[in-house]
Write a protein that holds these residues in place. Sequence first.
Motif, PDB file in Angstrom:
ATOM      1  N   GLY A  19      -6.208  -4.409  -0.853  1.00 44.57           N
ATOM      2  CA  GLY A  19      -5.286  -5.265  -1.592  1.00 44.57           C
ATOM      3  C   GLY A  19      -4.124  -4.515  -2.180  1.00 44.57           C
ATOM      4  N   TRP A  20      -3.351  -5.270  -2.942  1.00 44.96           N
ATOM      5  CA  TRP A  20      -2.141  -4.743  -3.565  1.00 44.96           C
ATOM      6  C   TRP A  20      -2.098  -5.140  -5.043  1.00 44.96           C
ATOM      7  CZ3 TRP A  20       1.202  -1.642  -0.902  1.00 44.96           C
ATOM      8  CH2 TRP A  20       1.065  -1.614   0.486  1.00 44.96           C
ATOM      9  N   TYR A  21      -1.723  -4.183  -5.867  1.00 44.95           N
ATOM     10  CA  TYR A  21      -1.407  -4.401  -7.260  1.00 44.95           C
ATOM     11  C   TYR A  21       0.058  -4.044  -7.464  1.00 44.95           C
ATOM     12  CZ  TYR A  21      -6.251  -4.821  -8.965  1.00 44.95           C
ATOM     13  OH  TYR A  21      -7.528  -5.238  -9.217  1.00 44.95           O
ATOM     14  N   ARG A  22       0.604  -4.450  -8.581  1.00 49.37           N
ATOM     15  CA  ARG A  22       1.943  -4.016  -8.960  1.00 49.37           C
ATOM     16  C   ARG A  22       2.018  -3.808 -10.458  1.00 49.37           C
ATOM     17  NH1 ARG A  22       5.418  -9.578  -7.687  1.00 49.37           N
ATOM     18  NH2 ARG A  22       4.521 -10.860  -9.367  1.00 49.37           N
ATOM     19  N   GLN A  23       2.945  -2.959 -10.853  1.00 45.10           N
ATOM     20  CA  GLN A  23       3.154  -2.706 -12.284  1.00 45.10           C
ATOM     21  C   GLN A  23       4.645  -2.590 -12.544  1.00 45.10           C
ATOM     22  OE1 GLN A  23       1.023   0.652 -13.922  1.00 45.10           O
ATOM     23  NE2 GLN A  23       1.147  -0.230 -15.975  1.00 45.10           N
ATOM     24  N   ALA A  83       8.833  -3.903  -9.238  1.00 48.97           N
ATOM     25  CA  ALA A  83       7.666  -3.193  -9.754  1.00 48.97           C
ATOM     26  C   ALA A  83       7.330  -2.043  -8.812  1.00 48.97           C
ATOM     27  CB  ALA A  83       6.465  -4.128  -9.856  1.00 48.97           C
ATOM     28  N   VAL A  84       6.418  -1.197  -9.258  1.00 43.89           N
ATOM     29  CA  VAL A  84       5.776  -0.244  -8.358  1.00 43.89           C
ATOM     30  C   VAL A  84       4.551  -0.939  -7.772  1.00 43.89           C
ATOM     31  CG1 VAL A  84       4.639   1.988  -8.122  1.00 43.89           C
ATOM     32  CG2 VAL A  84       6.584   1.730  -9.690  1.00 43.89           C
ATOM     33  N   TYR A  85       4.459  -0.938  -6.467  1.00 41.52           N
ATOM     34  CA  TYR A  85       3.361  -1.594  -5.766  1.00 41.52           C
ATOM     35  C   TYR A  85       2.348  -0.548  -5.303  1.00 41.52           C
ATOM     36  CZ  TYR A  85       5.770  -6.064  -5.794  1.00 41.52           C
ATOM     37  OH  TYR A  85       6.371  -7.237  -6.201  1.00 41.52           O
ATOM     38  N   TYR A  86       1.090  -0.798  -5.622  1.00 44.81           N
ATOM     39  CA  TYR A  86      -0.003   0.106  -5.281  1.00 44.81           C
ATOM     40  C   TYR A  86      -0.982  -0.607  -4.350  1.00 44.81           C
ATOM     41  CZ  TYR A  86       1.536   2.593  -9.500  1.00 44.81           C
ATOM     42  OH  TYR A  86       2.265   3.258 -10.447  1.00 44.81           O
ATOM     43  N   CYS A  87      -1.394   0.081  -3.303  1.00 38.94           N
ATOM     44  CA  CYS A  87      -2.456  -0.472  -2.472  1.00 38.94           C
ATOM     45  C   CYS A  87      -3.788   0.140  -2.892  1.00 38.94           C
ATOM     46  CB  CYS A  87      -2.209  -0.210  -0.992  1.00 38.94           C
ATOM     47  SG  CYS A  87      -2.356   1.508  -0.489  1.00 38.94           S
ATOM     48  N   TYR A  88      -4.841  -0.570  -2.593  1.00 38.31           N
ATOM     49  CA  TYR A  88      -6.169  -0.031  -2.838  1.00 38.31           C
ATOM     50  C   TYR A  88      -7.093  -0.448  -1.697  1.00 38.31           C
ATOM     51  CZ  TYR A  88      -8.467  -4.421  -4.006  1.00 38.31           C
ATOM     52  OH  TYR A  88      -9.011  -5.678  -3.933  1.00 38.31           O
ATOM     53  N   ALA A  89      -8.172   0.294  -1.580  1.00 35.31           N
ATOM     54  CA  ALA A  89      -9.214  -0.044  -0.613  1.00 35.31           C
ATOM     55  C   ALA A  89     -10.573   0.220  -1.256  1.00 35.31           C
ATOM     56  CB  ALA A  89      -9.072   0.774   0.656  1.00 35.31           C
ATOM     57  N   ASP A  90     -11.420  -0.787  -1.183  1.00 34.51           N
ATOM     58  CA  ASP A  90     -12.817  -0.645  -1.605  1.00 34.51           C
ATOM     59  C   ASP A  90     -13.590  -0.185  -0.381  1.00 34.51           C
ATOM     60  OD1 ASP A  90     -15.456  -3.040  -2.397  1.00 34.51           O
ATOM     61  OD2 ASP A  90     -15.393  -0.866  -2.602  1.00 34.51           O
ATOM     62  N   LEU A  91     -13.947   1.078  -0.342  1.00 40.65           N
ATOM     63  CA  LEU A  91     -14.568   1.595   0.864  1.00 40.65           C
ATOM     64  C   LEU A  91     -15.745   2.509   0.540  1.00 40.65           C
ATOM     65  CD1 LEU A  91     -13.678   4.801   1.421  1.00 40.65           C
ATOM     66  CD2 LEU A  91     -11.484   3.737   1.859  1.00 40.65           C
ATOM     67  N   ARG A  92     -16.602   2.666   1.541  1.00 41.53           N
ATOM     68  CA  ARG A  92     -17.754   3.552   1.421  1.00 41.53           C
ATOM     69  C   ARG A  92     -17.627   4.669   2.429  1.00 41.53           C
ATOM     70  NH1 ARG A  92     -22.557   4.319   3.907  1.00 41.53           N
ATOM     71  NH2 ARG A  92     -22.184   2.561   5.328  1.00 41.53           N
ATOM     72  N   VAL A  93     -17.551   5.884   1.933  1.00 43.95           N
ATOM     73  CA  VAL A  93     -17.536   7.039   2.822  1.00 43.95           C
ATOM     74  C   VAL A  93     -18.932   7.184   3.432  1.00 43.95           C
ATOM     75  CG1 VAL A  93     -17.263   9.530   2.957  1.00 43.95           C
ATOM     76  CG2 VAL A  93     -15.733   8.190   1.495  1.00 43.95           C
TER      77      VAL A  93
END
Length: 121
Positions: A35-39, A91-101
């Motif tokens: 997903g994406w967040y922004r600040q 804004a500054v847009y940040y991506c994230y990933a919920d992942l399992r190594v």
Amino acid sequence: QVQLVESGGGLVQAGGSLRLSCPASGSDFSINAMGWYRQAPGKKRELVATITSDSSTNYVDSVKGRFTISRDNAKNTVYLQMNSLKPEDTAVYYCYADLRVHGSRWSKDYWGQGTQVTVSS
């Protein structure tokens, strides 16, 4: 070592479009949601959009109908197509990933470094 690197930010006039990309790379892993967040300056980080592993999506109300999140599982990449941009999308847009190594018992969130999106009026 997992890395997420955003690209595609920049300066655009109101009503314009941008497409953000964020590939995940590094260790062997399995990705759940992305997903994406922004600040924006002086504001809290805000969730913009999410997409699950089966491509179910969710958006904050302020971007519904204008932004589209998608993912390419073969490339471990999440995208954010932003249309009809408004100055308040700056804004500054940040991506994230919920992942399992692989080899780890639990998944966790990994973050990119952020990319600036500026919309001029």
